[in-house]
Design an enzyme around this catalytic site. Structure first.
Site, PDB file in Angstrom:
ATOM      1  CE1 TYR A  17      -4.940  34.294  37.421  1.00 18.08           C
ATOM      2  CE2 TYR A  17      -3.982  36.098  38.670  1.00 18.08           C
ATOM      3  CZ  TYR A  17      -4.490  35.600  37.488  1.00 18.08           C
ATOM      4  OH  TYR A  17      -4.554  36.398  36.382  1.00 18.08           O
TER       5      TYR A  17
ATOM      6  CG  ASN B 140      -2.148  29.485  32.412  1.00 18.76           C
ATOM      7  OD1 ASN B 140      -2.305  30.523  31.785  1.00 18.76           O
ATOM      8  ND2 ASN B 140      -2.599  29.329  33.652  1.00 18.76           N
TER       9      ASN B 140
ATOM     10  CG  ASP C  20       1.710  32.326  13.812  1.00 15.62           C
ATOM     11  OD1 ASP C  20       0.456  32.280  13.735  1.00 15.62           O
ATOM     12  OD2 ASP C  20       2.376  33.304  13.419  1.00 15.62           O
TER      13      ASP C  20
ATOM     14  CG  HIS D 206      -6.865  30.871  30.723  1.00 17.18           C
ATOM     15  ND1 HIS D 206      -5.755  31.685  30.662  1.00 17.18           N
ATOM     16  CD2 HIS D 206      -7.226  30.614  29.444  1.00 17.18           C
ATOM     17  CE1 HIS D 206      -5.466  31.929  29.388  1.00 17.18           C
ATOM     18  NE2 HIS D 206      -6.340  31.280  28.634  1.00 17.18           N
TER      19      HIS D 206
ATOM     20  CB  SER E   8      -9.245  33.567  36.528  1.00 22.15           C
ATOM     21  OG  SER E   8      -8.624  34.126  35.380  1.00 22.15           O
TER      22      SER E   8
ATOM     23  NE  ARG F 199      -6.979  40.116  33.476  1.00 25.61           N
ATOM     24  CZ  ARG F 199      -5.668  39.984  33.648  1.00 25.61           C
ATOM     25  NH1 ARG F 199      -4.999  39.069  32.985  1.00 25.61           N
ATOM     26  NH2 ARG F 199      -5.024  40.756  34.500  1.00 25.61           N
TER      27      ARG F 199
END
Length: 149
Positions: free
Chosen positions: A22, A73, A86, A99, A101, A110
């Site tokens: 990150y 995010n 929802d 995101h 990454s 992931r």
């Protein structure tokens, strides 16, 4: 134009958490980049981070009539946040999934986002610039949209 920015679980640890993935940019620095860009785009941001799915949903609900769009995010809720999915679908405005990454290039578990089918688009893999790219894209999309009504 009002844009909601939502940061999910553990993102308050940006800059400390897995910097090899990150980077070392903190959440406060990311928010600073967003605020500076928002000013240049003449848009207003409401920024919120929570480690709790319900709090993120509450923010979406609270801004259902005032926001024109959102950046989200979902972090660890990406693969398991059914209630968040929802809530996004209930919003009258576009939501972009962000995101830092590239989740498709990481662990197999992931790669699948249950959030993606509920959002307008996903921006990932650009580090903190995923947020600023998302803000630019969202504002341009909203400004190009035909008037409602």
């Amino acid at each position: 134009m009002k844009i909601l920015v939502l940061h999910g679980p553990n993102l308050n640890l940006f800059g400390r958490r897995e910097p090899h993935i990150y980077g070392t940019t903190t959440l406060a620095q990311i928010n600073g980049h967003l605020e500076a860009l928002a000013k240049s785009l003449a848009v207003e941001l409401t920024i919120f981070q929570s480690n709790h799915e319900g709090a993120l949903i509450d923010q979406l609900h609270a801004h259902i009539d005032t926001a024109q769009g959102a950046l989200l995010n979902p972090a660890g809720l990406t693969q398991h946040g059914v209630p968040l999915h929802d809530a996004i679908k209930a919003m009258p405005f576009p939501v972009l999934e962000i995101h830092m990454s590239n989740i498709a290039a990481r662990e197999a578990w992931r790669a699948h986002s249950i959030i993606s089918p509920a959002v307008k688009a996903t921006i990932q893999g650009l580090g903190w610039r995923s947020y600023t790219a998302g803000l630019r894209a969202l504002v341009e999309t909203l400004r190009d949209a035909p008037p409602v009504g």
